[in-house]
Design a protein around this motif. Structure first.
Motif, PDB file in Angstrom:
ATOM      1  N   GLU A   1       0.859  -1.167  -0.052  1.00 30.22           N
ATOM      2  CA  GLU A   1      -0.038   0.095  -0.266  1.00 30.22           C
ATOM      3  C   GLU A   1       0.919   1.205  -0.011  1.00 30.22           C
ATOM      4  OE1 GLU A   1      -2.858  -0.232   3.151  1.00 30.22           O
ATOM      5  OE2 GLU A   1      -3.823  -1.803   2.429  1.00 30.22           O
ATOM      6  N   LEU A   2       0.433   2.247  -0.590  1.00 24.13           N
ATOM      7  CA  LEU A   2       1.118   3.517  -0.777  1.00 24.13           C
ATOM      8  C   LEU A   2       0.328   4.726  -0.222  1.00 24.13           C
ATOM      9  CD1 LEU A   2       3.832   4.676  -1.633  1.00 24.13           C
ATOM     10  CD2 LEU A   2       2.910   5.307  -3.874  1.00 24.13           C
ATOM     11  N   PHE A   3       0.996   5.388   0.795  1.00 22.68           N
ATOM     12  CA  PHE A   3       0.277   6.607   1.259  1.00 22.68           C
ATOM     13  C   PHE A   3       0.923   7.922   0.556  1.00 22.68           C
ATOM     14  CE2 PHE A   3       0.632  10.213   4.116  1.00 22.68           C
ATOM     15  CZ  PHE A   3      -0.758  10.257   4.657  1.00 22.68           C
ATOM     16  N   PHE A   4      -0.234   8.900   0.252  1.00 17.16           N
ATOM     17  CA  PHE A   4       0.378  10.072  -0.218  1.00 17.16           C
ATOM     18  C   PHE A   4      -0.911  11.340  -0.149  1.00 17.16           C
ATOM     19  CE2 PHE A   4      -1.970   7.698  -3.726  1.00 17.16           C
ATOM     20  CZ  PHE A   4      -2.909   8.567  -3.998  1.00 17.16           C
ATOM     21  N   ASP A   5      -0.542  12.693  -0.174  1.00 17.23           N
ATOM     22  CA  ASP A   5      -1.600  13.646  -0.049  1.00 17.23           C
ATOM     23  C   ASP A   5      -2.073  14.153  -1.151  1.00 17.23           C
ATOM     24  OD1 ASP A   5      -2.562  16.051   0.648  1.00 17.23           O
ATOM     25  OD2 ASP A   5      -0.857  16.707   1.789  1.00 17.23           O
TER      26      ASP A   5
ATOM     27  N   VAL B   1      -0.190  15.474  -4.891  1.00 14.80           N
ATOM     28  CA  VAL B   1      -0.299  14.632  -6.061  1.00 14.80           C
ATOM     29  C   VAL B   1      -1.385  13.759  -5.874  1.00 14.80           C
ATOM     30  CG1 VAL B   1       2.360  14.687  -6.264  1.00 14.80           C
ATOM     31  CG2 VAL B   1       1.485  12.929  -4.638  1.00 14.80           C
ATOM     32  N   ARG B   2      -1.793  12.925  -7.247  1.00 12.63           N
ATOM     33  CA  ARG B   2      -2.462  11.728  -7.303  1.00 12.63           C
ATOM     34  C   ARG B   2      -2.267  10.680  -8.206  1.00 12.63           C
ATOM     35  NH1 ARG B   2      -7.426  11.758  -4.953  1.00 12.63           N
ATOM     36  NH2 ARG B   2      -8.951  10.441  -5.840  1.00 12.63           N
ATOM     37  N   VAL B   3      -2.735   9.555  -7.884  1.00 18.94           N
ATOM     38  CA  VAL B   3      -1.996   8.342  -8.777  1.00 18.94           C
ATOM     39  C   VAL B   3      -3.296   8.251  -9.648  1.00 18.94           C
ATOM     40  CG1 VAL B   3      -1.924   6.007  -8.715  1.00 18.94           C
ATOM     41  CG2 VAL B   3      -0.862   7.079  -6.693  1.00 18.94           C
ATOM     42  N   THR B   4      -2.431   7.977 -11.159  1.00 19.65           N
ATOM     43  CA  THR B   4      -3.497   7.884 -12.390  1.00 19.65           C
ATOM     44  C   THR B   4      -3.422   6.537 -13.030  1.00 19.65           C
ATOM     45  OG1 THR B   4      -2.028   8.902 -13.684  1.00 19.65           O
ATOM     46  CG2 THR B   4      -3.590  10.161 -12.714  1.00 19.65           C
ATOM     47  N   ASP B   5      -2.290   5.836 -12.610  1.00 18.90           N
ATOM     48  CA  ASP B   5      -2.019   4.386 -12.990  1.00 18.90           C
ATOM     49  C   ASP B   5      -0.981   3.654 -12.485  1.00 18.90           C
ATOM     50  OD1 ASP B   5      -2.405   2.226 -14.795  1.00 18.90           O
ATOM     51  OD2 ASP B   5      -1.498   3.300 -16.575  1.00 18.90           O
ATOM     52  N   VAL B   6      -1.225   2.292 -12.505  1.00 18.80           N
ATOM     53  CA  VAL B   6       0.006   1.356 -12.016  1.00 18.80           C
ATOM     54  C   VAL B   6       0.415   0.318 -12.887  1.00 18.80           C
ATOM     55  CG1 VAL B   6       0.731   0.075 -10.203  1.00 18.80           C
ATOM     56  CG2 VAL B   6      -0.905   1.730  -9.467  1.00 18.80           C
TER      57      VAL B   6
ATOM     58  N   TYR C   1      -8.082   2.385  -4.830  1.00 19.68           N
ATOM     59  CA  TYR C   1      -8.041   3.351  -3.936  1.00 19.68           C
ATOM     60  C   TYR C   1      -8.616   2.688  -2.619  1.00 19.68           C
ATOM     61  CZ  TYR C   1      -6.314   7.560  -6.167  1.00 19.68           C
ATOM     62  OH  TYR C   1      -5.445   8.448  -6.695  1.00 19.68           O
ATOM     63  N   VAL C   2      -7.860   2.295  -1.414  1.00 23.90           N
ATOM     64  CA  VAL C   2      -8.518   1.830  -0.116  1.00 23.90           C
ATOM     65  C   VAL C   2      -8.837   3.181   0.678  1.00 23.90           C
ATOM     66  CG1 VAL C   2      -7.738  -0.292  -0.607  1.00 23.90           C
ATOM     67  CG2 VAL C   2      -6.169   1.347   0.859  1.00 23.90           C
ATOM     68  N   HIS C   3      -8.405   4.118   0.705  1.00 21.82           N
ATOM     69  CA  HIS C   3      -8.685   5.323   1.249  1.00 21.82           C
ATOM     70  C   HIS C   3      -8.484   6.512   0.381  1.00 21.82           C
ATOM     71  CE1 HIS C   3      -8.640   3.190   5.191  1.00 21.82           C
ATOM     72  NE2 HIS C   3      -7.442   2.542   5.060  1.00 21.82           N
ATOM     73  N   ASP C   4      -9.521   7.247   0.315  1.00 22.07           N
ATOM     74  CA  ASP C   4      -9.583   8.492  -0.618  1.00 22.07           C
ATOM     75  C   ASP C   4     -10.193   9.591   0.215  1.00 22.07           C
ATOM     76  OD1 ASP C   4      -9.580  10.122  -2.659  1.00 22.07           O
ATOM     77  OD2 ASP C   4     -10.758   9.085  -4.000  1.00 22.07           O
ATOM     78  N   LEU C   5      -9.269  10.129   0.942  1.00 20.85           N
ATOM     79  CA  LEU C   5      -9.845  11.329   1.759  1.00 20.85           C
ATOM     80  C   LEU C   5      -9.596  12.719   1.188  1.00 20.85           C
ATOM     81  CD1 LEU C   5      -9.242   9.717   5.302  1.00 20.85           C
ATOM     82  CD2 LEU C   5     -11.023   9.822   3.940  1.00 20.85           C
ATOM     83  N   ASP C   6      -9.882  13.872   2.123  1.00 20.72           N
ATOM     84  CA  ASP C   6      -9.445  14.921   1.548  1.00 20.72           C
ATOM     85  C   ASP C   6      -8.000  15.291   1.475  1.00 20.72           C
ATOM     86  OD1 ASP C   6     -11.854  15.593   0.637  1.00 20.72           O
ATOM     87  OD2 ASP C   6     -12.493  16.643   2.670  1.00 20.72           O
ATOM     88  N   THR C   7      -7.435  14.857   2.822  1.00 17.97           N
ATOM     89  CA  THR C   7      -6.095  15.171   2.935  1.00 17.97           C
ATOM     90  C   THR C   7      -5.027  13.851   2.986  1.00 17.97           C
ATOM     91  OG1 THR C   7      -6.356  14.945   5.152  1.00 17.97           O
ATOM     92  CG2 THR C   7      -6.900  17.148   4.314  1.00 17.97           C
TER      93      THR C   7
ATOM     94  N   ILE D   1      -3.460   3.743  -1.914  1.00 17.65           N
ATOM     95  CA  ILE D   1      -3.802   2.857  -2.789  1.00 17.65           C
ATOM     96  C   ILE D   1      -3.177   1.492  -2.376  1.00 17.65           C
ATOM     97  CG2 ILE D   1      -3.827   4.440  -4.619  1.00 17.65           C
ATOM     98  CD1 ILE D   1      -0.968   3.252  -5.611  1.00 17.65           C
ATOM     99  N   GLU D   2      -3.738   0.294  -3.046  1.00 18.82           N
ATOM    100  CA  GLU D   2      -3.286  -0.883  -2.749  1.00 18.82           C
ATOM    101  C   GLU D   2      -2.975  -1.631  -4.082  1.00 18.82           C
ATOM    102  OE1 GLU D   2      -4.869  -4.590   0.063  1.00 18.82           O
ATOM    103  OE2 GLU D   2      -6.217  -4.368  -1.895  1.00 18.82           O
ATOM    104  N   VAL D   3      -1.995  -2.124  -4.397  1.00 14.21           N
ATOM    105  CA  VAL D   3      -1.434  -2.767  -5.446  1.00 14.21           C
ATOM    106  C   VAL D   3      -1.091  -4.311  -5.040  1.00 14.21           C
ATOM    107  CG1 VAL D   3       0.455  -2.788  -7.243  1.00 14.21           C
ATOM    108  CG2 VAL D   3      -0.560  -0.825  -5.996  1.00 14.21           C
ATOM    109  N   LEU D   4      -1.752  -5.183  -5.833  1.00 11.73           N
ATOM    110  CA  LEU D   4      -1.611  -6.489  -6.001  1.00 11.73           C
ATOM    111  C   LEU D   4      -0.733  -7.370  -7.271  1.00 11.73           C
ATOM    112  CD1 LEU D   4      -4.069  -6.124  -3.850  1.00 11.73           C
ATOM    113  CD2 LEU D   4      -4.608  -8.661  -4.384  1.00 11.73           C
ATOM    114  N   PHE D   5       0.380  -7.768  -7.077  1.00  8.82           N
ATOM    115  CA  PHE D   5       1.185  -8.377  -7.915  1.00  8.82           C
ATOM    116  C   PHE D   5       1.140  -9.982  -7.818  1.00  8.82           C
ATOM    117  CE2 PHE D   5       3.872  -6.889  -4.682  1.00  8.82           C
ATOM    118  CZ  PHE D   5       4.697  -7.835  -4.480  1.00  8.82           C
TER     119      PHE D   5
END
Length: 464
Positions: free
Chosen positions: A65-69, A73-78, A95-101, A105-109
């Motif tokens: 999982e990856l945390f960011f503000d 920035v915002r993730v558009t693709d993996v 996205y497992v948490h999509d809050l204002d601040t 995201i969770e990534v499975l490989f």
């Protein structure tokens, strides 16, 4: 000829031992790492970040999982990664948490139809779009719960047979804008700023005992994140604002307490103004609930006094007579416990041959001190009826609950503790003393091979 053969055998054995030892050391020293490799500064609108992995063996699948503000920035693709020229496909990302601040995201490989891949490379490439302004920064935290307000789950790596691969997970940070924009140069005479605007320069002082990453907000709008060393003051920037009252807030995470803190102040700005904001010092003892227990012996005899807290045995000590004080140590309580706790002492008086107990109840709301008193007893205190066995006598305090203030006022000085006071261990506790003395898990198969090689060498040398 015989001597030559013996020499060759010895050399062969030594070479085998050295080879196996080298293999064992190489595997024992290697540690799998997963890290976020982000650019320190990014001036474009779209950029990529790789999730790198090093020194892995037989990797088959996993997740992170990856945390960011999202204000920065915002993730558009993996996209899929690659390890030792082997493609590592992405099963899914979401996205497992999509809050204002805060966003996570969770990534499975997964690498299907394989026994696993080893080496170094990257698990995935993540594409970000910039949503913030120049000077904004965002943490990019990967599976590290303590650094991300408890939103992240730990990452997981598995080999081809389903066993988990231990790994070290490392975070990163990205800042938006040209590096020169972070130097915050002062205004020049030919500045084109609006003359109707006031200009405020913000400083932040870190009063904590650790370096902190401190976020700055003005009127609720995020401005900048900067690392400030302990007991240091840093200039954040100079901002144009309308004249009047504005709210300045700082927010930071303290690893000592595993908590986020924020502090807001209102300041009136006009013309050229400077504002200094200061963090508060927090330690891991800030929210500590504990009681330090003392026992004072008012009897004429040296006594063995047993301590119970909430009906659970804790310790006993021999306390000298005539007002000597024993320090029974500090005991911590959980926040979700009832604040009212019972403290009981029990002792047997040799003059009366009777066992006594005394109970004090106290509210523990912070770091407190509780003192209990052993009363003086003589033979005249006891009147026994014929053919009856004496029973324990309960000597209770006049107040069943002592307040925090009264407990604190009764704390004795450590210097008053007599040198004759000695510690004892309750025999009943010895049964549990070996709980943590069990053997750990077995060594790896590399260790076993090394041991077999050594035994083989010893046998060969003995035969020679």
């Amino acid at each position: 000829m015989h001597r030559q053969n013996r020499t060759l055998q010895q050399l062969a054995i030594i070479a085998l031992i050295l080879t196996l030892s080298a293999i064992f050391v190489a595997h024992a020293a290697a540690e799998t790492t997963v890290s976020v490799a982000a650019p320190e500064f990014e001036s474009g609108s779209i950029f990529d970040v790789k999730i790198e992995i090093g020194d892995v063996e037989y990797l088959d699948s996993g997740k992170f999982e990856l945390f960011f503000d999202p204000r920065v920035v915002r993730v558009t693709d993996v996209m899929a990664g690659s390890i030792d020229d082997t493609k590592m496909p992405i099963d899914r990302w979401t996205y497992v948490h999509d809050l204002d601040t805060k966003c996570v995201i969770e990534v499975l490989f997964n690498l299907p139809g394989s026994s696993g891949v080893g080496g170094s490379g990257h698990l995935a490439t993540i594409t970000f779009e910039v949503t913030g302004e120049d000077g904004n920064c965002s943490f990019l935290n990967i599976s590290n719960e303590a650094m991300s307000d408890g939103l992240l789950n730990n990452g997981e790596l598995y080999d081809g047979v389903g066993d988990e691969i231990p790994a070290k997970w490392e975070n990163d940070m990205v800042c938006i804008g040209d590096p020169l924009s972070f130097d915050d140069p002062p205004d020049s005479d030919n500045s084109t700023q609006d003359a109707s605007k006031a200009r405020v320069t913000v400083f932040v002082k870190n009063r904590d005992d650790d370096s902190l990453n401190i976020e700055l907000y003005i009127d609720g709008n995020y401005k900048k994140n900067k690392k400030v060393s302990k007991d240091k003051k840093e200039e954040y920037s100079s901002y144009p604002l309308d004249e009047g009252v504005h709210t300045f807030m700082i927010r930071w995470y303290d690893s000592d307490t595993d908590e986020w803190y924020e502090k807001a102040e209102d300041h009136s700005v006009s013309g050229t103004t400077a504002v200094t904001l200061m963090t508060d010092e927090h330690t891991e003892d800030d929210d500590k609930l504990s009681a330090r227990v003392y026992v004072k012996n008012l009897d004429n005899d040296d006594l063995d006094v047993y301590l119970y807290i909430d009906e659970v045995y804790k310790k006993y000590k021999k306390i000298s007579s005539n007002g000597s004080i024993g320090d029974y140590g500090e005991y911590e309580f959980e926040e979700d416990e009832d604040a009212l706790h019972s403290f009981k002492i029990e002792w047997s008086d040799p003059r009366t041959d009777v066992t006594y107990e005394k109970i004090v109840r106290s509210y523990i709301t912070t770091e407190e001190a509780v003192t209990l008193y052993v009363d003086k007893h003589t033979e005249e205190d006891i009147i026994l009826l014929p053919d009856e066995t004496p029973t324990p006598v309960s000597t209770r305090s006049t107040s069943t609950a002592t307040t925090s203030r009264s407990a604190g006022d009764s704390q004795p000085s450590i210097k008053n503790t007599p040198s004759s006071t000695t510690f004892h261990t309750d025999p009943t506790l010895s049964e549990n003393s070996a709980e943590d003395n069990g053997l750990g898990q077995g060594s790896t198969w590399y260790t076993l091979i090394g041991l077999v090689a050594v035994l083989f060498a010893l046998i060969q040398i003995r035969r020679i």
